[in-house]
Design an enzyme around this catalytic site. Sequence first.
Site, PDB file in Angstrom:
ATOM      1  N   PRO A  23       0.824  -1.257  -0.133  1.00  0.00           N
ATOM      2  CG  PRO A  23       0.118  -0.999   2.077  1.00  0.00           C
ATOM      3  CD  PRO A  23       0.698  -1.802   1.400  1.00  0.00           C
ATOM      4  CG  ASP A  46       0.360   0.448 -12.108  1.00  0.00           C
ATOM      5  OD1 ASP A  46       0.686   0.464 -13.346  1.00  0.00           O
ATOM      6  OD2 ASP A  46      -0.287  -0.610 -11.684  1.00  0.00           O
ATOM      7  CE  LYS A  68      -4.283   2.059 -17.317  1.00  0.00           C
ATOM      8  NZ  LYS A  68      -3.045   1.298 -17.118  1.00  0.00           N
ATOM      9  N   GLY A  99       0.721  -1.265  -7.206  1.00  0.00           N
ATOM     10  CA  GLY A  99       0.325  -1.039  -5.933  1.00  0.00           C
ATOM     11  C   GLY A  99      -0.649  -1.809  -5.421  1.00  0.00           C
ATOM     12  N   GLY A 100      -0.229  -2.000  -3.840  1.00  0.00           N
ATOM     13  CA  GLY A 100      -1.055  -2.938  -3.248  1.00  0.00           C
ATOM     14  C   GLY A 100      -1.055  -4.281  -3.670  1.00  0.00           C
ATOM     15  CG  ASP A 101      -3.208  -8.526  -4.093  1.00  0.00           C
ATOM     16  OD1 ASP A 101      -2.604  -9.072  -4.978  1.00  0.00           O
ATOM     17  OD2 ASP A 101      -3.766  -9.448  -3.033  1.00  0.00           O
ATOM     18  CB  ILE A 104      -7.280  -6.545  -4.999  1.00  0.00           C
ATOM     19  CG1 ILE A 104      -7.537  -7.798  -4.072  1.00  0.00           C
ATOM     20  CG2 ILE A 104      -8.581  -5.405  -4.560  1.00  0.00           C
ATOM     21  CD1 ILE A 104      -7.475  -7.528  -2.654  1.00  0.00           C
ATOM     22  CB  THR A 129      -5.205  -5.249  -0.763  1.00  0.00           C
ATOM     23  OG1 THR A 129      -5.908  -4.487  -1.554  1.00  0.00           O
ATOM     24  CG2 THR A 129      -6.046  -5.632   0.324  1.00  0.00           C
ATOM     25  CB  ALA A 130      -5.132   0.142  -0.279  1.00  0.00           C
ATOM     26  CG  MET A 180      -9.545   3.926  -7.654  1.00  0.00           C
ATOM     27  SD  MET A 180      -9.504   2.724  -9.381  1.00  0.00           S
ATOM     28  CE  MET A 180      -9.998   1.004  -8.293  1.00  0.00           C
ATOM     29  N   GLY A 209      -2.589   6.242   2.621  1.00  0.00           N
ATOM     30  CA  GLY A 209      -2.220   5.179   3.714  1.00  0.00           C
ATOM     31  C   GLY A 209      -0.961   4.716   3.829  1.00  0.00           C
TER      32      GLY A 209
END
Length: 262
Positions: A23, A46, A68, A99-101, A104, A129-130, A180, A209
């Site tokens: 995250p 990313d 993006k 980013g994150g997983d 997901i 994941t975040a 998002m 986060g």
Amino acid sequence: MLLLDWPITEKPTGQVALVGAGPGDPELITRKAWRLLEAADVVVYDALVSDELMAELATNTRRIYVGKRKGQHSMPQQAICQLLVDLARQGLQVVRLKGGDPLIFGRLTEEITALDQAGIGWQIIPGITAAAGCAAQCGFSLTERGKAPRLRLITAHSCDDRPINWADLAHQDETLVFYMGLSMAATISAKLQHHGLPGDWPVLLVERGTHHNQRQLRCTLADMHTRIVSEQFKSPTLIYVGQVVAEVASSQQQQMPLKQIC
């Protein structure tokens, strides 16, 4: 074509590892992910991959940014898929860093499909994941017996404009986490209240986060949009909705030390 690891051959064949960066905090990356980053010839990364993590890569590692943001795409998804294929065909070991997983909301299937069609070997390395990383940083559990036995991760923006079933989300026995969702905060608030959640239902906003400049704010479903505007929250911000965040403290901005768990 799923490989357990990059093979060692006399003439290396290009491979792609689709890797979750976590995250934000660079220490929240898995050992396997970091090992693959150290061995990579090129990293395709990313917007949500932290600058701190990228700064730790070897100086001779090639980096290609394909991030993006809303309304700002450095490269369309089809071009990213073709880039991965082209790099692997050059015999390079490629890390596609997300980013994150990546499993997901990571558009993983599109990239895997392109690699499969090109006969390129790949593997997936999941990340934190975040939703989980930010909850840990803020000190609360995403699920809780008797309060929230269910958890839902929701993207507020669908690539195919598929409608959200708001009535199905308006339950008091679960935790909702909107990715998002900042620009749709007013809609989230109005739709969930319309379908039965009370206006004073707990909400937690977490901006950037697990980064050193994380910001968090507890509010209610009714005043969420107003607080986002008045406090000038920016993306990336997660929106948590549910009883599990009712006791989480607000903090406009602070250095967030990692909590010690005994």
